[in-house]
Design a protein around this motif. Structure first.
Motif, PDB file in Angstrom:
ATOM      1  N   SER A   1     -44.414  35.317 -24.894  1.00 38.58           N
ATOM      2  CA  SER A   1     -44.351  33.835 -24.844  1.00 38.58           C
ATOM      3  C   SER A   1     -45.710  33.189 -25.055  1.00 38.58           C
ATOM      4  CB  SER A   1     -43.778  33.374 -23.496  1.00 38.58           C
ATOM      5  OG  SER A   1     -42.454  33.837 -23.395  1.00 38.58           O
TER       6      SER A   1
ATOM      7  N   HIS B   1     -44.806  26.938 -30.460  1.00 38.25           N
ATOM      8  CA  HIS B   1     -43.705  25.955 -30.390  1.00 38.25           C
ATOM      9  C   HIS B   1     -43.767  25.124 -31.660  1.00 38.25           C
ATOM     10  CE1 HIS B   1     -41.047  22.744 -29.412  1.00 38.25           C
ATOM     11  NE2 HIS B   1     -42.021  21.869 -29.312  1.00 38.25           N
TER      12      HIS B   1
ATOM     13  N   VAL C   1     -38.689  40.787 -24.449  1.00 36.86           N
ATOM     14  CA  VAL C   1     -39.247  39.447 -24.210  1.00 36.86           C
ATOM     15  C   VAL C   1     -40.117  39.460 -22.951  1.00 36.86           C
ATOM     16  CG1 VAL C   1     -38.704  37.024 -23.808  1.00 36.86           C
ATOM     17  CG2 VAL C   1     -37.193  38.419 -25.252  1.00 36.86           C
ATOM     18  N   ASP C   2     -41.434  39.268 -23.158  1.00 37.04           N
ATOM     19  CA  ASP C   2     -42.382  39.288 -22.027  1.00 37.04           C
ATOM     20  C   ASP C   2     -42.156  40.522 -21.155  1.00 37.04           C
ATOM     21  OD1 ASP C   2     -42.127  35.671 -21.727  1.00 37.04           O
ATOM     22  OD2 ASP C   2     -43.463  36.935 -22.944  1.00 37.04           O
TER      23      ASP C   2
ATOM     24  N   ASP D   1     -31.604  27.225 -27.602  1.00 36.91           N
ATOM     25  CA  ASP D   1     -33.038  27.537 -27.782  1.00 36.91           C
ATOM     26  C   ASP D   1     -33.218  28.897 -28.450  1.00 36.91           C
ATOM     27  OD1 ASP D   1     -33.647  25.205 -26.468  1.00 36.91           O
ATOM     28  OD2 ASP D   1     -34.243  26.148 -24.583  1.00 36.91           O
ATOM     29  N   TYR D   2     -34.175  28.973 -29.376  1.00 40.74           N
ATOM     30  CA  TYR D   2     -34.383  30.253 -30.078  1.00 40.74           C
ATOM     31  C   TYR D   2     -35.837  30.473 -30.459  1.00 40.74           C
ATOM     32  CZ  TYR D   2     -34.452  27.334 -34.352  1.00 40.74           C
ATOM     33  OH  TYR D   2     -34.757  26.382 -35.305  1.00 40.74           O
ATOM     34  N   TRP D   3     -36.135  31.779 -30.704  1.00 40.46           N
ATOM     35  CA  TRP D   3     -37.376  32.176 -31.372  1.00 40.46           C
ATOM     36  C   TRP D   3     -36.986  32.571 -32.784  1.00 40.46           C
ATOM     37  CZ3 TRP D   3     -36.383  34.675 -26.524  1.00 40.46           C
ATOM     38  CH2 TRP D   3     -37.218  34.277 -25.465  1.00 40.46           C
TER      39      TRP D   3
ATOM     40  N   ARG E   1     -32.853  32.457 -26.696  1.00 44.53           N
ATOM     41  CA  ARG E   1     -33.658  32.687 -25.479  1.00 44.53           C
ATOM     42  C   ARG E   1     -32.765  33.052 -24.296  1.00 44.53           C
ATOM     43  NH1 ARG E   1     -37.098  28.386 -21.869  1.00 44.53           N
ATOM     44  NH2 ARG E   1     -35.638  26.882 -22.701  1.00 44.53           N
ATOM     45  N   GLU E   2     -31.604  32.385 -24.168  1.00 44.18           N
ATOM     46  CA  GLU E   2     -30.735  32.574 -22.997  1.00 44.18           C
ATOM     47  C   GLU E   2     -29.824  33.790 -23.178  1.00 44.18           C
ATOM     48  OE1 GLU E   2     -28.388  29.143 -21.971  1.00 44.18           O
ATOM     49  OE2 GLU E   2     -27.088  30.306 -20.631  1.00 44.18           O
TER      50      GLU E   2
ATOM     51  N   ALA F   1     -41.110  29.097 -31.718  1.00 43.29           N
ATOM     52  CA  ALA F   1     -40.071  28.769 -30.731  1.00 43.29           C
ATOM     53  C   ALA F   1     -39.541  27.372 -31.011  1.00 43.29           C
ATOM     54  CB  ALA F   1     -40.634  28.841 -29.314  1.00 43.29           C
TER      55      ALA F   1
END
Ligand SMILES: NS(=O)(=O)c1cc(F)cc(F)c1
Ligand SMILES: [Zn+2]
Length: 260
Positions: A34, A39, A108-109, A189-191, A212-213, A257
């Protein structure tokens, strides 16, 4: 011969011998960190318009469980987000682990999810999927992470009910009237970044849209996926688990992002 897989003798460390692009500079999956993501407020939302009637069959191809769609015309499409125009849904499939603490391809992270769903779309400006996978803007994959929790995901039920009919390699069953957008999480939400197939032929043709979710599935639902076998009916049983490629070097790629 060309029987790539995920074992120590045919797995990701061997793929480059038959698919040299596997050592390319735009390979997938990657680790999403992240702090290094940019962004991009200009990134539009993405949209799907899926026709449930386009769903055709569910298949065990010896490496994953795949649901195939009619992609002979713009029947089920993805558009918006980072994409130029509409992309046709061709198939979706999963990657998962041998236990709930790993199995996703993107990380992710530092978080490995239990599984990852890939919805594969191709750019109809090319005459067919085989042509599209030779182009940098040929394919778009929406990736959805599966996280294990207490509540089963009811929308996964139909897929998992079919598993009993496709236990072994080469088994295929009719799978109709299914709109895969019911598998999406609430948030859009997306990357996004440019990468490759995470399996041979490892072509660098994919615009990745990673949500993301995560969606939540139950331990029993994960166990059901792990009850698939990679062997054919007549061969010794070999469970289909750990069909994920480890993260590849990001090199000079930017991950954007859609969210702050
Ligand atoms: N796992 S993946 O989504 O990158 C993928 C998609 C595809 F259509 C074919 C492949 F070989 C691999
Ligand atoms: Zn995949």
């Amino acid at each position: 011969s060309c029987q790539w897989g995920y074992d120590s003798d045919n797995g990701p460390e061997h793929w480059h011998k038959y698919y040299p692009i596997a050592k390319g500079e735009n390979q997938s999956p990657i680790e999403i960190n992240s702090k290094e993501v940019q962004h991009d407020p200009s990134l539009p939302p993405w949209f799907v318009g899926y026709d449930p009637g386009a769903a055709k069959t569910i298949l065990n191809n010896g490496r994953t469980c795949r649901v195939v769609f009619d992609d002979t015309f713009d029947r089920s499409v993805l558009r918006g987000g980072p994409l130029p125009g509409t992309f046709r849904l061709r198939q979706f499939h999963f990657h998962w682990g041998s236990s709930d603490d790993h199995g996703s391809e993107h990380i992710v992270d530092g978080v490995k999810y239990a599984a990852e769903l890939h919805m594969v779309h191709w750019n109809p400006k090319y005459s067919n999927f085989a042509e599209a996978l030779k182009q940098a803007d040929g394919v778009a994959v929406v990736g959805v992470f599966l996280k294990v929790g207490k509540t089963p995901k009811p929308e996964m039920k139909r897929i998992l009910e079919e598993i009993d009919n496709i236990k072994t390699k080469g088994k295929e069953a009719p799978f109709s009237n299914f709109d895969p957008s019911i598998l999406f999480p609430k948030s859009r939400d997306y990357w996004t970044y440019h990468g490759s197939f995470t399996t041979p032929p490892c072509e660098e043709c994919i615009t990745w849209i990673l949500l993301r979710e995560p969606i939540e599935v139950s331990p029993d639902q994960m166990a059901k996926l792990r009850s698939l076998s990679i062997n054919a009916e007549t061969e010794p049983v070999c469970p289909m688990v750990d069909n994920w490629r480890p993260p590849q070097p990001r090199h000079f790629r930017m991950v954007r992002a859609s969210f702050q």
